[in-house]
Design an enzyme around this catalytic site. Structure first.
Site, short mmCIF file in Angstrom:
data_model
loop_
_atom_site.label_atom_id
_atom_site.label_comp_id
_atom_site.label_asym_id
_atom_site.label_seq_id
_atom_site.Cartn_x
_atom_site.Cartn_y
_atom_site.Cartn_z
N ALA A 3 61.06 35.91 36.23
CA ALA A 3 61.40 35.80 37.65
C ALA A 3 60.08 35.71 38.40
CB ALA A 3 62.21 37.02 38.09
N TYR A 34 50.57 41.66 43.77
CA TYR A 34 51.85 41.01 43.50
C TYR A 34 51.63 39.53 43.14
CZ TYR A 34 56.69 39.51 44.03
OH TYR A 34 57.94 38.98 43.82
N LYS A 38 52.04 37.99 39.35
CA LYS A 38 53.02 36.97 38.97
C LYS A 38 52.33 35.74 38.38
CE LYS A 38 57.02 38.80 40.39
NZ LYS A 38 58.25 38.91 39.62
N TYR A 48 52.42 32.30 25.41
CA TYR A 48 53.39 32.68 24.36
C TYR A 48 54.21 31.48 23.93
CZ TYR A 48 52.59 37.64 23.80
OH TYR A 48 52.04 38.84 23.45
N THR A 64 65.00 35.15 49.16
CA THR A 64 66.44 35.24 48.87
C THR A 64 67.01 36.46 49.59
OG1 THR A 64 66.04 34.23 46.70
CG2 THR A 64 68.12 35.39 46.97
N ARG A 75 62.28 44.00 53.84
CA ARG A 75 62.09 42.58 54.10
C ARG A 75 62.83 42.17 55.37
NH1 ARG A 75 62.96 40.07 48.31
NH2 ARG A 75 63.98 42.07 47.99
#
Ligand code: UDP
Length: 200
Positions: A3, A34, A38, A48, A64, A75
């Site tokens: 995600a 953050y 990510k 990987y 979202t 948020r």
């Protein structure tokens, strides 16, 4: 499946943001742990996949919202809806000209299902709704939909707050059997408002 996030584009100087854009990210600021976390996760997924052949998917999730967000989430959508329902001022950061593109949760979930079924290993895919609007416009929309008496209280803009965010979803539409967001902003906000009415 990772995600990932639109935050990997940082404070973008290109709009809309397509997957080929490398971003404009501060390594040393309040959002950096953050954003860079990510970005590093995407790199690990890349390696990987390439080194060990792990079957991976990377989804870059844009803003979202929807029912079941935490009241304490902090948020913009939960904050503004709660404030509007309580008829207290909406805390608008900056002049409100910064933009976001809000995606309703059901559209994200259906997009994730498509990515797991039809996505290409490793290739990052944006999932979002390109319906870009200013945060001031969002505030006024929520005041109207809640029939609130709230005013707007202007606060200082947090450091590195992105000025614009708008997903280019061309790739998602092409790869995912024509997936595209279905829920219009007012419809999604009304469902979210109903949820918060029963939970605050
Ligand atoms: N924001 C605001 N008031 C709030 C919470 C957020 O004006 O009470 C602004 C925030 O500064 C940003 C935008 O709304 O410009 C979206 O913030 P959010 O934290 O929801 O998402 P992100 O910045 O991570 O996209």
């Amino acid at each position: 499946m990772l995600a990932s996030t639109s935050e990997i584009y940082g404070d973008p100087i290109v709009s809309p943001q397509s997957e080929s854009y490398f971003g404009n990210v501060n390594t040393n600021g309040p959002r950096s742990c953050y954003d860079e976390g990510k970005r590093a996760a995407e790199t690990l997924f890349h390696d990987y996949n390439k080194v060990y052949g792990v079957d991976t998917r990377i989804i870059r999730i844009f803003n979202t919202y929807g029912p079941y967000m935490s009241v304490e989430d902090g948020r913009v959508v939960p904050n503004f809806i709660q404030q509007a329902l309580k008829n207290i001022p909406l805390t608008l950061n900056g002049d409100g000209k910064q933009t976001r593109s809000l995606q309703y949760i059901d559209d994200l979930i259906s997009g994730i299902n498509y990515v797991m079924k039809d996505g290409i290993p490793h290739t990052p895919i944006n999932l979002g709704n390109p319906n870009e609007m200013s945060i001031l416009e969002l505030a006024n929309r929520i005041i109207k939909l809640t029939k609130s008496n709230s005013t707007i209280s202007y606060q200082s803009l947090p450091k590195d707050d992105p000025k614009q965010r708008n997903p280019d979803i061309t790739l998602a539409k092409r790869l995912l059997c024509g997936w595209h967001p279905l829920i219009k902003i007012d419809e999604g906000l009304l469902k979210t408002i109903e949820f918060f009415k029963s939970s605050i």
